[in-house]
Write an enzyme that holds these catalytic residues in place. Structure first.
Site, mmCIF file in Angstrom:
data_model
loop_
_atom_site.group_PDB
_atom_site.id
_atom_site.type_symbol
_atom_site.label_atom_id
_atom_site.label_comp_id
_atom_site.label_asym_id
_atom_site.label_seq_id
_atom_site.Cartn_x
_atom_site.Cartn_y
_atom_site.Cartn_z
ATOM 1 N N GLU A 41 0.872 -1.172 0.000
ATOM 2 C CA GLU A 41 0.000 0.000 0.000
ATOM 3 C C GLU A 41 0.913 1.228 0.000
ATOM 4 O O GLU A 41 1.810 1.315 0.850
ATOM 5 C CB GLU A 41 -0.886 0.005 1.262
ATOM 6 C CG GLU A 41 -1.824 1.188 1.242
ATOM 7 C CD GLU A 41 -2.719 1.319 2.479
ATOM 8 O OE1 GLU A 41 -2.666 0.443 3.365
ATOM 9 O OE2 GLU A 41 -3.456 2.318 2.533
ATOM 10 N N ARG A 98 4.804 -12.374 9.857
ATOM 11 C CA ARG A 98 5.401 -11.060 9.772
ATOM 12 C C ARG A 98 6.770 -11.099 10.450
ATOM 13 O O ARG A 98 6.950 -11.790 11.455
ATOM 14 C CB ARG A 98 4.467 -10.118 10.543
ATOM 15 C CG ARG A 98 4.669 -8.673 10.377
ATOM 16 C CD ARG A 98 3.483 -7.938 10.999
ATOM 17 N NE ARG A 98 2.443 -7.731 10.010
ATOM 18 C CZ ARG A 98 2.432 -6.694 9.176
ATOM 19 N NH1 ARG A 98 3.348 -5.759 9.249
ATOM 20 N NH2 ARG A 98 1.473 -6.570 8.287
ATOM 21 N N LYS A 155 4.555 0.998 8.917
ATOM 22 C CA LYS A 155 4.633 2.295 8.237
ATOM 23 C C LYS A 155 3.999 3.400 9.075
ATOM 24 O O LYS A 155 4.498 4.525 9.115
ATOM 25 C CB LYS A 155 3.943 2.200 6.870
ATOM 26 C CG LYS A 155 4.811 1.503 5.833
ATOM 27 C CD LYS A 155 4.084 1.363 4.502
ATOM 28 C CE LYS A 155 3.210 0.142 4.505
ATOM 29 N NZ LYS A 155 2.429 -0.057 3.288
HETATM 30 P P1 ATP Z 1 2.630 -1.783 7.624
HETATM 31 O O1 ATP Z 1 1.887 -2.084 8.882
HETATM 32 O O2 ATP Z 1 4.061 -1.512 7.834
HETATM 33 O O3 ATP Z 1 1.958 -0.724 6.798
HETATM 34 P P2 ATP Z 1 1.423 -3.620 5.853
HETATM 35 O O4 ATP Z 1 1.343 -5.113 5.917
HETATM 36 O O5 ATP Z 1 0.177 -2.850 6.055
HETATM 37 O O6 ATP Z 1 2.555 -3.147 6.815
HETATM 38 P P3 ATP Z 1 1.669 -3.450 3.015
HETATM 39 O O7 ATP Z 1 2.139 -2.311 2.205
HETATM 40 O O8 ATP Z 1 0.241 -3.807 2.953
HETATM 41 O O9 ATP Z 1 2.092 -3.162 4.517
HETATM 42 O O10 ATP Z 1 2.568 -4.743 2.753
HETATM 43 C C1 ATP Z 1 2.909 -5.275 1.506
HETATM 44 C C2 ATP Z 1 3.272 -6.718 1.687
HETATM 45 O O11 ATP Z 1 4.366 -6.845 2.589
HETATM 46 C C3 ATP Z 1 2.125 -7.501 2.286
HETATM 47 O O12 ATP Z 1 2.026 -8.733 1.632
HETATM 48 C C4 ATP Z 1 2.514 -7.654 3.724
HETATM 49 O O13 ATP Z 1 1.921 -8.782 4.284
HETATM 50 C C5 ATP Z 1 4.042 -7.729 3.637
HETATM 51 N N1 ATP Z 1 4.656 -7.273 4.889
HETATM 52 C C6 ATP Z 1 4.444 -6.099 5.528
HETATM 53 N N2 ATP Z 1 5.130 -6.029 6.677
HETATM 54 C C7 ATP Z 1 5.806 -7.202 6.782
HETATM 55 C C8 ATP Z 1 6.704 -7.759 7.754
HETATM 56 N N3 ATP Z 1 7.023 -7.092 8.856
HETATM 57 N N4 ATP Z 1 7.204 -8.996 7.522
HETATM 58 C C9 ATP Z 1 6.894 -9.670 6.411
HETATM 59 N N5 ATP Z 1 6.066 -9.205 5.459
HETATM 60 C C10 ATP Z 1 5.524 -7.991 5.626
HETATM 61 MG MG MG Z 2 -1.325 -1.719 5.695
#
Ligand code: ATP
Ligand code: MG
Length: 561
Positions: A35, A262, A272
């Site tokens: 995202e 994660r 983020k």
């Molecule tokens: P954040 O909470 O940092 O915004 P998010 O999962 O909402 O993390 P996205 O941009 O939706 O962030 O993530 C893109 C991809 O990366 C998704 O498939 C997500 O599951 C994966 N991802 C995000 N954070 C992690 C992590 N800490 N470890 C492994 N994979 C991750």
């Molecule tokens: Mg997110």
């Protein structure tokens, strides 16, 4: 680790099983779906390495798909940063896609669901809907709008799309099961009204699809075979499948969602939202501040793509969440930088040393190897003279036999140079040592082949010649948080654990070969650590970042305590 030596991770086993049970190699397709609401962090690196790694292993395309369904939080700046970071990590995506590319298709499918009586417009407030949700053990209550006629639903949904209504007045919900044991199946919201311009579709839309309604359908449109996400989406899988059930044509591939854990890194936060808070509150200067666990922060700090990929490969893919110690990441960057960086000499806490039997005004240019482990790295010349800087901590008036550095009456070798002996020292009014007087053995020059040059002394010190040294700003970084897992405390906010001493700026003295160092160049400052030239650096004011120390000083501290 070589591809062949590593055993398959559980996601690769799933793919292998599918290949055995009827999938063709040509059916395989993956995606990385960020995202664009912030910069990528080290946790994302795991997901990137997993998805693109599968692409490489199975020679399958991997899309970069921006999950851009919330214009309130998303920006073009983040899209650009994400693309830069994935490329820098060394991966190539097949096509660049956006969930917003599919807004019209999703809307058309939503109308189809309304026609089939599988979706309805709910006109309650979010509080009312929340009250009716029930609990995991108690069924929810059906909305009074649940049985609106198809005609009314179509009319209202079109009105929502056309901007006839304010935010929060209506939502479109899937009509599934208010008694499901999975709370996510209790008539989940598919669309909400948001009167906000979108970074790509501008004001074309004022209704935006929710994650669950968007993600699986985007996978289906792109014919992604394996949609890999983190474990918190496990309960969403049922909903992912329900939406697909309403749409999938039997002759098209049906994507499957699978989950992995994660990754969290110690002494930092990987979210983020929290990283944005660090930027906004001024704890760090920017998303690419070298203290940040973002890909761009690590890049600026001097990390290499290889070191991050090796780290991700080593920790692998897990089914359960845990915290990986940041020292493992540091180990990988140290290991790579050890192979590729030229060695240079720099003094960060200078103490003046005068060689009393070396002629005033004389200078010599000594041969110095650029990398003792790599002959092809060649050599350079470093200037030597009567007045030098050494590190303050490399000299003591008195010390026991385990102190292999310089003490009064003792000898050390100056790296690439001569053996010296400390004869006396001078102190200021407060008793601080400000100068050391030495003598040198003129026959002991390194590499000269004389008997004296081969004489072994216990310590070797790095140094710089004072008249030739150039000065630079050197930024020393420490962990951003004092706690290993700052965001797991029930009674405290992660911001309470910010390390007030995570950045120290000092002036260092460097050998003159560094005067032409360019932004991004990496070096080993001998006996001190790995450093690179920061983007703030100019020809007049060189700025270096300490990427990592030569040894893991934290491990030592933790052993002691
Ligand atoms: P954040 O909470 O940092 O915004 P998010 O999962 O909402 O993390 P996205 O941009 O939706 O962030 O993530 C893109 C991809 O990366 C998704 O498939 C997500 O599951 C994966 N991802 C995000 N954070 C992690 C992590 N800490 N470890 C492994 N994979 C991750
Ligand atoms: Mg997110």
């Amino acid at each position: 680790m070589g591809e062949e030596e590593r055993s398959l991770n559980f996601i690769e086993h799933i793919v292998e099983d599918d290949l055995t049970n009827g999938y063709g190699q040509k059916d395989l397709r993956f995606r990385f779906p960020p995202e664009p609401n912030g910069y990528l962090h080290i946790g994302h690196a795991s997901s990137i390495c997993l998805n693109f790694g599968l692409g490489l292993r199975y020679n399958a395309p991997v899309n970069l798909r921006f999950d851009d369904t919330n214009p309130a939080k998303e920006e073009k700046e983040y899209v650009d940063a994400i693309k830069r970071d994935v490329e820098w990590l060394g991966y190539e995506w097949d096509t660049e896609r956006y969930a917003s590319d599919y807004f019209q298709q999703l809307y058309d499918w939503a109308i189809e669901l309304i026609r089939q009586g599988k979706a309805y417009v709910d006109s309650q407030s979010s509080e009312e809907m929340a009250e009716q949700k029930g609990t995991p053990t108690e069924p929810g209550k059906e909305s009074p709008f649940r049985n609106r006629s198809v005609e009314e639903n179509l009319e209202l949904f079109e009105g929502m799309k056309n901007g006839d209504f304010g935010e929060g007045t209506h939502v479109l919900r899937a009509k599934i099961d208010m008694a499901s044991s999975n709370m996510l199946m209790r008539d989940p919201i598919m669309y909400r009204i948001l009167h906000r311009p979108h970074h790509r579709t501008n004001t074309d839309w004022c209704i935006y699809p929710m994650y669950d309604w968007t993600h699986g359908e985007s996978d289906y449109i792109e014919q992604v075979s394996h949609s890999l996400c983190t474990l918190e989406f496990l309960p969403h899988r049922e909903l992912y499948n329900w939406f697909l059930d309403q749409l999938v044509d039997s002759d098209r591939l049906r994507p499957k969602q699978r989950e992995f854990a994660r990754r969290n890194l110690s002494h930092t936060v990987v979210s983020k939202r929290k990283l944005l808070q660090l930027v906004k509150s001024g704890v760090v200067d920017s998303w690419d501040d070298p203290r940040m666990p973002t890909i761009s922060g690590l890049r600026r700090r001097g990390y290499t793509p290889e070191s991050i990929r090796n780290f991700a490969d080593t920790i692998g893919i897990a089914k359960r969440e845990n915290i990986v110690d940041v020292s493992l990441l540091e180990f990988h960057v140290r290991e790579h930088l050890n192979k590729i960086t030229p060695r240079v000499m720099a003094v960060l806490n200078p103490l003046k040393l005068v060689i009393t039997n070396y002629d005033e005004g004389k200078e010599e240019w000594l041969e110095a190897e650029n990398n003792p482990g790599d002959e092809s790295a060649g050599s350079r010349k470093v200037p030597f003279s009567r007045e030098l800087y050494i590190e303050q901590e490399d000299f003591r008036e008195e010390a026991n036999r385990k102190f292999f550095r310089l003490k009064l009456g003792g000898e050390v070798r100056l790296k690439n140079g001569y053996i010296i002996k400390a004869e006396s020292c001078t102190k200021d009014g407060e008793g601080n040592i400000v100068e050391v007087q030495c003598t040198y053995d003129p026959k002991s020059k390194s590499g000269s082949g004389t008997e004296e040059s081969l004489r072994k002394v216990k310590g070797t010190l790095h140094w710089v010649s004072i008249p030739h040294a150039i000065s630079a700003e050197v930024r020393l970084y420490d962990r951003l948080f004092t706690d290993a897992s700052p965001d797991t405390h029930k009674d405290k906010d992660f911001m309470d654990f910010v390390n007030p001493n995570s950045l120290e700026k000092i002036t260092g003295y460097l050998e003159p070969s560094l005067k032409d160092a360019k932004v991004g160049d990496r070096f080993q400052f001998q006996r001190l650590g790995y450093f690179n030239v920061d983007i703030d650096s100019t020809a007049e004011n060189l700025v270096f970042n300490r990427t990592v120390t030569l040894r893991d000083t934290w491990a030592k501290l933790e052993q002691k305590s």
